[in-house]
Design a protein around this motif. Sequence first.
Motif, PDB file in Angstrom:
ATOM      1  N   ALA A   1      -7.618   1.701  -0.205  1.00  0.00           N
ATOM      2  CA  ALA A   1      -8.929   1.516  -0.973  1.00  0.00           C
ATOM      3  C   ALA A   1      -8.333   1.213  -2.607  1.00  0.00           C
ATOM      4  O   ALA A   1      -9.012   0.507  -3.198  1.00  0.00           O
ATOM      5  CB  ALA A   1      -9.831   2.755  -0.906  1.00  0.00           C
ATOM      6  N   LEU A   2      -7.252   1.710  -3.101  1.00  0.00           N
ATOM      7  CA  LEU A   2      -7.188   1.705  -4.403  1.00  0.00           C
ATOM      8  C   LEU A   2      -6.131   0.434  -4.579  1.00  0.00           C
ATOM      9  O   LEU A   2      -6.601  -0.096  -5.714  1.00  0.00           O
ATOM     10  CB  LEU A   2      -5.968   3.039  -4.565  1.00  0.00           C
ATOM     11  N   VAL A   3      -5.546   0.089  -3.624  1.00  0.00           N
ATOM     12  CA  VAL A   3      -4.641  -1.179  -3.779  1.00  0.00           C
ATOM     13  C   VAL A   3      -5.401  -2.509  -3.691  1.00  0.00           C
ATOM     14  O   VAL A   3      -5.419  -3.550  -4.674  1.00  0.00           O
ATOM     15  CB  VAL A   3      -3.488  -1.156  -2.765  1.00  0.00           C
ATOM     16  N   ARG A   4      -6.372  -2.354  -2.536  1.00  0.00           N
ATOM     17  CA  ARG A   4      -7.111  -3.659  -2.284  1.00  0.00           C
ATOM     18  C   ARG A   4      -8.366  -3.816  -3.132  1.00  0.00           C
ATOM     19  O   ARG A   4      -8.913  -4.733  -2.946  1.00  0.00           O
ATOM     20  CB  ARG A   4      -7.113  -3.935  -0.748  1.00  0.00           C
ATOM     21  N   ARG A   5      -8.978  -2.778  -3.471  1.00  0.00           N
ATOM     22  CA  ARG A   5      -9.957  -2.632  -4.487  1.00  0.00           C
ATOM     23  C   ARG A   5     -11.478  -2.890  -3.790  1.00  0.00           C
ATOM     24  O   ARG A   5     -12.129  -2.157  -4.021  1.00  0.00           O
ATOM     25  CB  ARG A   5      -9.767  -3.621  -5.681  1.00  0.00           C
TER      26      ARG A   5
ATOM     27  N   VAL B   1     -14.955  -1.227  -4.818  1.00  0.00           N
ATOM     28  CA  VAL B   1     -15.890  -1.151  -3.827  1.00  0.00           C
ATOM     29  C   VAL B   1     -15.172  -0.561  -2.435  1.00  0.00           C
ATOM     30  O   VAL B   1     -14.426  -1.195  -2.208  1.00  0.00           O
ATOM     31  CB  VAL B   1     -16.767  -2.276  -3.506  1.00  0.00           C
ATOM     32  N   LEU B   2     -15.740   0.305  -1.700  1.00  0.00           N
ATOM     33  CA  LEU B   2     -15.445   0.781  -0.347  1.00  0.00           C
ATOM     34  C   LEU B   2     -16.753   0.862   0.502  1.00  0.00           C
ATOM     35  O   LEU B   2     -17.612   1.623   0.486  1.00  0.00           O
ATOM     36  CB  LEU B   2     -14.629   2.194  -0.610  1.00  0.00           C
TER      37      LEU B   2
ATOM     38  N   ILE C   1       0.827  -1.115   0.132  1.00  0.00           N
ATOM     39  CA  ILE C   1      -0.120  -0.165  -0.059  1.00  0.00           C
ATOM     40  C   ILE C   1       1.029   1.335  -0.068  1.00  0.00           C
ATOM     41  O   ILE C   1       0.596   2.177  -0.601  1.00  0.00           O
ATOM     42  CB  ILE C   1      -0.929   0.060   1.327  1.00  0.00           C
ATOM     43  N   ARG C   2       1.963   1.281   0.887  1.00  0.00           N
ATOM     44  CA  ARG C   2       2.949   2.362   0.701  1.00  0.00           C
ATOM     45  C   ARG C   2       3.493   2.583  -0.563  1.00  0.00           C
ATOM     46  O   ARG C   2       3.644   3.839  -1.098  1.00  0.00           O
ATOM     47  CB  ARG C   2       4.149   2.122   1.626  1.00  0.00           C
ATOM     48  N   ALA C   3       3.615   1.581  -1.437  1.00  0.00           N
ATOM     49  CA  ALA C   3       4.047   1.772  -2.664  1.00  0.00           C
ATOM     50  C   ALA C   3       3.141   2.470  -3.655  1.00  0.00           C
ATOM     51  O   ALA C   3       3.580   3.015  -4.838  1.00  0.00           O
ATOM     52  CB  ALA C   3       4.547   0.369  -3.208  1.00  0.00           C
ATOM     53  N   GLN C   4       1.809   2.445  -3.371  1.00  0.00           N
ATOM     54  CA  GLN C   4       0.750   3.052  -4.358  1.00  0.00           C
ATOM     55  C   GLN C   4       1.007   4.453  -4.407  1.00  0.00           C
ATOM     56  O   GLN C   4       0.861   5.250  -3.427  1.00  0.00           O
ATOM     57  CB  GLN C   4      -0.585   2.357  -3.912  1.00  0.00           C
ATOM     58  N   PRO C   5       1.130   5.204  -5.500  1.00  0.00           N
ATOM     59  CA  PRO C   5       1.157   6.585  -5.744  1.00  0.00           C
ATOM     60  C   PRO C   5      -0.260   7.347  -5.277  1.00  0.00           C
ATOM     61  O   PRO C   5      -1.322   6.282  -5.487  1.00  0.00           O
ATOM     62  CB  PRO C   5       1.497   6.923  -7.101  1.00  0.00           C
TER      63      PRO C   5
END
Length: 748
Positions: free
Chosen positions: A312-316, A446-447, A287-291
Motif C-alpha cells: 500500500a505504501l509503495v504502489r500508493r 488510497v487503499l 515492495i520488499r525494499a520499502q521500510p
Amino acid sequence: MAQDVPVTPGRQARAVLHRAGELLGAARAVVEEYRGAQQAVRDATRSLEDALARAELTAFPVSRLRDVTRGQLRETTVEALTAAGYTSVGQVLDADTHALRRVPGIGSTTAAQLLAAAQQLHQSAAGAVAVRINVDAAGGADPASAARHTQLVLALNRLLLAGPGIPEAAAVAERTAEALEPQLATARPTASRLTSILLGRERRTAAKASLAALTELLAQADADDVPLALGQAATDLMRGPAPTDEAWLDFQVRAADYYTLLGRIADLPEDRASTEGFLPSGIAEEIRAQPLDESLLRVSLRGYQAFGARFALVRRRVLIGDEMGLGKTIQAIAAMAHLRAAEEARHFLVVCPAGVLINWIREVEARSTLPAYRAHGRDREASIAAWTAHGGVLVTTYDLLWTLELPTALDLGMLVADEAHYVKNPATRRADAVQKLIRRRTTGRVLFLTGTPMQNHVAEFRSLVGQLQPKLVHTIGYGTAAGDSKAFRAAVAPCYLRRNQPDVLTELPGVIYADAWEEFSDGDRAAYRKAVADGNFMAMRRAGYADPKRSAKLHRLRELVGEAAENGLKVVVFSTFLDVLQTAHDALTVSGPVAEAGTVTGMLTGAVPTDRRQELVDAFTRAPGHAVLLAQIRTGGIGLNLQAASVVVLCEPQLNPALEAQAVGRAHRMGQVRRVQVHRLLATDSVDQHLLGILEEKKARFDAYARRSELAESVPEALDISEPDLARRIVEDEQLRLALGGGPAPPD
C-alpha cells in the motif's frame, strides 16, 4: 546523578564503575531471560513438529524407504520388513539397529541404511508439517500430546503476558550491554589510584577515556529511563506464564496473537510467493525494499501482513483483496501508522459500512497508538474538528461520506475504503463521494479493501481498478484475457494484491462443508408450489419454513444446534430473510434444544443500530460455552469477527457466492482454533438445487480471475447475468418442471 561524578580515579571512579556494573547486570539479565523465553518456544515447537512428523510417517508404507535410497534397498528387504511387522516408515524410525538386525535377511549395513532413510523422511516431514495448537489436546486421551501442546501454549503465554514492549526492551538491553561491557573492562583500573599510577601512560589514558564514556552512557541511560525499563522488563519476564487453564483460555480468546508470535520466534517456513500474492518479481522486489516503521503499533505483524502494508505504501493507490480472515484491517492500520511515525502524514480517513464502524474504531485504538475519531451520529462535527486539529484516523460510513465537509487544504495521508465492493458501481452517490476524495490533489494514498472484488462479473473488478488507477485500466481491454486467465491478473498486478487462507495461515483449522438435504413437508410443498405458480422467487426460497411445526429444515436446524450444545460449541445461523430468522429463533427458544439454556444471544439484522451490532457479537463471544447468534447474511456477513463460532448454518443457498464466502469467513478466519463446520439446509426438488449449480459456476469464475493477484472469458459482461434475470430464469424453469402456469413476477 551519574553526570555529576568527576572522571577521576578513586572513590568517584568506583561509584561510576559500580553503577555501570549494576546496569550491565540488569541488561544481561533481561537479555538472558528473553532469549531463554524464546528458546522455550522454539524447543516446544520442535517437540510438536517432531511428534506431528512422526504421526505422518505412521501412514507412510515402508516401500517409501526405497524411494529415498533411490532403489538401493532391495524389494526383498521391504518384504522382509513387512513380514516382521514393520508396515510403516514410522515403525522403522522408532526401531534401532539391533531390532532391525533381528529381521531375517537384514544385516548391520542394511539396518543403518533403513534408519538413515527413515530419519531423512522424518526431517522432510518435520520441515513441511503445519504446526497447529490443538485446543482439544488438553483434555484429550493422549497425555504426551497434551503435554506437548500445553508446553507450547505456556511458552507463548509467558511472552504475551510480559507485554508487547518486551522485544524493544530486550533490544535496549542488548544495546546497553554491548555499549557498557568493553568500556567497563577498560575502565576498571581507575577504581584504584595506585593501580592507575602503575599503569603505563597509554593504558592509563585509555582507562580514563573509558571512565568518561561510562559516565556519558549512564547519563544517557538515566535520561532515557533505561534502568526503569530494564527493571520492569525483568519483572515481566520472570513473572512466568499463567496457570495452565488460564493460559489455554487466553489462547482461545486471542489465538491470532499466539500464532503471530510463534511465527516470529520459531521461524516457521513461509512460502514467499504465496505471501507476496504471486506478484511479478520486479514489483515484489520493489515492495520488499520499502521500510516499515512499526513503532506506533501495539501488535506484531505476520510476514504477509507486513508485505501488504508495504504494498500500500509503495504502489500508493491499490486494492488489497485478501481472502476474508487474513487481517486486511491491520494491514491498513500498519500503513497509516508507518506514515504517521515517519512524519509523512498526520490525517487518515476510513470509509466503511455502518455495521463495522465501531469495529474500526476499536481496531485502530487497540492495535496502534493512533487516535481514532468517529464521524457518525450527533457528535460528528466535534469529531471532525478534533481530528483536523490533532490528526489521527477519522472513521465514517459510505452513507454519510457525501455529507461531510472536510477542510479542502488538509493533506489526507491515506483514504481507506473498507468493503470496497460497496463502490463497484461508479454511478452511485457513495462511489461518487469516494471518487471526489481520490481526485483531490491533497490525497496521498488510497487503499481499497475487499475480499470479494468480483461478486458477479469481471466488470465490477475492472471498475474498482479503474477508480484507483484509470490509466492502468484503460490498457486492459475487455478481450485482454481471451484464452488465458493469467493475462488479466498480470495486467492488474501493479495495483492488486491477494493472498488466500491456505497459502499463508497454515495453522488455521480446516472447514467441513455438509449439505443437509431434506424433503418438504406437505405444508411446505404446498407453499412452494403456490410461490412457483405466482412467480414469487423470494417466497420459493423460504418455502421450507412455511410450516414451522413440520418443517424438515427447522428439524435439522434444531438437531445441529443440539449437537453443538452437547459439545459446548458456538453456532451462528445465517439467512437472507427476517421472517426465516424469526421462525428459527422461535423454534430454538420456545421448544428447541436451547430453550432451557437460553443461549440465543440475539438477532443481528439490518434494523439493529450500529453500536448494538458489536454489542451482540461481544455477548456471543463472551458467553461461556455454547451460544447461538442469528444473523441476516448481508449484515452479519460483512466486517464483523465471529471466530468464536465453529458451527455455521446457512438456512438457504445464496444467488451470490460472495455472500456465502463472507458469511463463512466471519468464523473461519485468523484466530479460529477449531475446525469450522458449515451446514447448508437444502430442500430436494426445489430452487435450492438450481442455486447450488449457479454458486459453483460463479465460484469457478472468481477463482480464474481474482483468486490470485496477477481472466479468462473474452467478454467479461457475458460471465454472468443480473440477479433479477437469474431469478426469472429459475422461476420459469420451476414452472415448467412442475407444469404450473402464471407469469413470473420480479423478485421482492
